[in-house]
Design a protein around this motif. Structure first.
Motif, PDB file in Angstrom:
ATOM      1  N   LEU A  11      98.117  86.562  31.284  1.00 21.79           N
ATOM      2  CA  LEU A  11      96.680  86.668  31.538  1.00 21.79           C
ATOM      3  C   LEU A  11      95.937  85.395  31.149  1.00 21.79           C
ATOM      4  N   ARG A  12      96.506  84.607  30.235  1.00 20.98           N
ATOM      5  CA  ARG A  12      95.832  83.370  29.820  1.00 20.98           C
ATOM      6  C   ARG A  12      95.650  82.392  30.984  1.00 20.98           C
ATOM      7  N   LEU A  13      96.489  82.491  32.005  1.00 20.88           N
ATOM      8  CA  LEU A  13      96.353  81.595  33.161  1.00 20.88           C
ATOM      9  C   LEU A  13      94.999  81.798  33.847  1.00 20.88           C
ATOM     10  N   PRO A  14      94.672  83.005  34.324  1.00 15.60           N
ATOM     11  CA  PRO A  14      93.353  83.166  34.943  1.00 15.60           C
ATOM     12  C   PRO A  14      92.205  83.053  33.949  1.00 15.60           C
ATOM     13  N   LEU A  15      92.422  83.418  32.681  1.00 13.10           N
ATOM     14  CA  LEU A  15      91.340  83.289  31.708  1.00 13.10           C
ATOM     15  C   LEU A  15      90.974  81.830  31.493  1.00 13.10           C
ATOM     16  N   ASN A  16      91.983  80.964  31.442  1.00 14.92           N
ATOM     17  CA  ASN A  16      91.699  79.533  31.311  1.00 14.92           C
ATOM     18  C   ASN A  16      90.956  79.016  32.535  1.00 14.92           C
ATOM     19  N   ARG A  17      91.341  79.473  33.705  1.00 14.77           N
ATOM     20  CA  ARG A  17      90.638  79.053  34.923  1.00 14.77           C
ATOM     21  C   ARG A  17      89.182  79.516  34.879  1.00 14.77           C
ATOM     22  N   ILE A  18      88.949  80.747  34.446  1.00 16.73           N
ATOM     23  CA  ILE A  18      87.583  81.270  34.336  1.00 16.73           C
ATOM     24  C   ILE A  18      86.758  80.407  33.393  1.00 16.73           C
ATOM     25  N   GLY A  19      87.327  80.067  32.237  1.00 16.08           N
ATOM     26  CA  GLY A  19      86.605  79.271  31.252  1.00 16.08           C
ATOM     27  C   GLY A  19      86.280  77.881  31.751  1.00 16.08           C
ATOM     28  N   VAL A  20      87.260  77.216  32.353  1.00 21.30           N
ATOM     29  CA  VAL A  20      87.041  75.848  32.832  1.00 21.30           C
ATOM     30  C   VAL A  20      86.039  75.832  33.974  1.00 21.30           C
ATOM     31  N   ARG A  21      86.164  76.765  34.918  1.00 20.43           N
ATOM     32  CA  ARG A  21      85.209  76.825  36.024  1.00 20.43           C
ATOM     33  C   ARG A  21      83.795  77.113  35.515  1.00 20.43           C
ATOM     34  N   ALA A  22      83.676  78.006  34.528  1.00 20.26           N
ATOM     35  CA  ALA A  22      82.362  78.325  33.967  1.00 20.26           C
ATOM     36  C   ALA A  22      81.744  77.100  33.298  1.00 20.26           C
ATOM     37  N   MET A  23      82.576  76.304  32.629  1.00 16.02           N
ATOM     38  CA  MET A  23      82.066  75.118  31.960  1.00 16.02           C
ATOM     39  C   MET A  23      81.529  74.098  32.972  1.00 16.02           C
ATOM     40  N   PHE A  24      82.286  73.858  34.032  1.00 11.03           N
ATOM     41  CA  PHE A  24      81.820  72.923  35.048  1.00 11.03           C
ATOM     42  C   PHE A  24      80.564  73.453  35.751  1.00 11.03           C
ATOM     43  N   ARG A  25      80.499  74.752  35.963  1.00 11.51           N
ATOM     44  CA  ARG A  25      79.309  75.322  36.592  1.00 11.51           C
ATOM     45  C   ARG A  25      78.075  75.161  35.716  1.00 11.51           C
ATOM     46  N   GLU A  26      78.239  75.455  34.406  1.00 11.76           N
ATOM     47  CA  GLU A  26      77.118  75.301  33.453  1.00 11.76           C
ATOM     48  C   GLU A  26      76.669  73.845  33.393  1.00 11.76           C
ATOM     49  N   ALA A  27      77.628  72.930  33.388  1.00 13.94           N
ATOM     50  CA  ALA A  27      77.291  71.498  33.314  1.00 13.94           C
ATOM     51  C   ALA A  27      76.543  71.057  34.564  1.00 13.94           C
ATOM     52  N   ARG A  28      76.974  71.567  35.702  1.00 13.44           N
ATOM     53  CA  ARG A  28      76.310  71.196  36.963  1.00 13.44           C
ATOM     54  C   ARG A  28      74.884  71.729  36.991  1.00 13.44           C
ATOM     55  N   GLN A  29      74.689  72.944  36.524  1.00  5.80           N
ATOM     56  CA  GLN A  29      73.345  73.524  36.482  1.00  5.80           C
ATOM     57  C   GLN A  29      72.429  72.774  35.519  1.00  5.80           C
ATOM     58  N   ALA A  30      73.031  72.181  34.478  1.00  2.12           N
ATOM     59  CA  ALA A  30      72.258  71.401  33.514  1.00  2.12           C
ATOM     60  C   ALA A  30      71.977  69.984  33.997  1.00  2.12           C
ATOM     61  N   GLY A  31      72.502  69.644  35.183  1.00  2.00           N
ATOM     62  CA  GLY A  31      72.244  68.324  35.743  1.00  2.00           C
ATOM     63  C   GLY A  31      73.171  67.241  35.249  1.00  2.00           C
ATOM     64  N   TRP A  32      74.342  67.612  34.729  1.00  2.00           N
ATOM     65  CA  TRP A  32      75.283  66.610  34.241  1.00  2.00           C
ATOM     66  C   TRP A  32      76.016  65.972  35.426  1.00  2.00           C
TER      67      TRP A  32
END
Length: 309
Positions: free
Chosen positions: A288-309
């Motif tokens: 399960l750590r495989l999709p959980l890691n993908r969820i976390g990394v994708r969420a981080m890039f999404r948050e950064a993009r929304q913050a204008g990074w």
């Protein structure tokens, strides 16, 4: 020397009882050494506080401090402010330690202080993960228990004045994850040395994986992603980017290992259920750590993009 064991807790009474009983059974400490347990209840809604009041005779070393629900960073800071010892020991409330736990930390700290001629160090004990609630300390050490984390607060001891000089935990970490490693980054920059102390053993209990836990595990990954960006804003270095997996290399890795998301928490449910049914919840969790890691990394890039990074 007085050791202050600081423990934040929230709605973990069953395992907390085992945690506190193990701490009360400490032995083998140097003559004159003593300890106190500073337990910070983080607004628990279960029977934690009533049980502690009803059983205080069984817990002579315990001092209970209560706060409104604010997370482990605030809880640990409050615990340090209430502590009386010159050495602070951090553990989590789901850790069950051996009787020699404090003695091992004490010996390792004193050896390092004498060798270095200063107190710029902290000891990092062994953490063994287990699903065995009835006898957590029967679990053998596994390869997956090894950690390269710097100042993971599941099992560390540090000079109180050094800890206070570092600035303690940042209360900006209000959600799940990274508050301890962020403090560790500041300690590392101060020249504080990690001293491994494998004799200070703690057994980290967590319930075996069940399918009912999936929404909560996904939520934690999303929170960890948000807190990872808080970590990176404070320390915008390549090292921290790799620690929190905020790199295109990590994004590519987890996309490849999950076949672009085809292997996800939903598509894996039948296989996870089979592994759990056959008595392999640990293997199911690693898968399960495989999709959980993908969820976390994708969420981080999404948050950064929304913050204008």
């Amino acid at each position: 020397m007085l050791f202050s064991i600081v423990i934040p807790t929230y709605n973990r009474l069953p395992i907390l009882r085992k945690c506190l009983a193990a701490l009360e059974a400490q032995q083998g400490m140097e003559p004159g050494d003593q300890f106190e347990i500073v337990l910070v209840d983080d607004g628990s809604t279960d029977e934690t506080v009533p049980w502690l009041h009803a059983n205080k005779a069984l817990l002579p070393h315990l001092r209970l401090v209560c706060q409104d629900h604010g997370g482990p960073a605030l809880g640990r800071n409050l615990g340090v402010s209430e502590a009386k010892g010159e050495v602070i020991v951090f553990i989590d409330s789901d850790l069950v330690v051996l009787p020699s736990f404090l003695a091992e930390h004490g010996r390792a700290l004193r050896r390092s202080w004498q060798r270095q001629g200063n107190r710029l160090c902290f000891t990092y004990g062994a953490v063994i993960n287990t699903h065995n609630f009835d006898a957590p300390n029967s679990e053998p050490h596994k390869l997956s228990d090894l950690s390269w984390a710097y100042f993971a607060t599941g099992n560390v001891a540090i000079d109180r004045s050094l800890l206070q000089r570092s600035g303690l935990f940042d209360p900006a970490f209000q959600l799940y994850g990274w508050e301890d490693l962020e403090l560790g980054e500041r300690l590392r920059r101060m020249g504080v040395v990690l001293v491994r102390c494998p004799g200070a053993v703690g057994y980290h209990w967590h319930p075996p994986l069940s399918l009912e836990q999936l929404p909560e595990l996904v939520r934690k990954e999303q929170e960890r992603a948000r807190m990872g960006l808080v970590f990176y804003r404070k320390h915008p270095t390549r090292r921290v980017r790799f620690i929190i997996q905020f790199t295109f290399l990590h994004r590519l890795l987890w996309e490849l290992l999950t076949l672009g998301g085809l292997l996800n928490e939903n598509s894996l449910k039948p296989l996870l259920a089979l592994l759990i049914k056959q008595g392999h919840p640990g293997v199911a969790m690693e898968l399960l750590r495989l999709p959980l890691n993908r969820i976390g990394v994708r969420a981080m890039f999404r948050e950064a993009r929304q913050a204008g990074w």
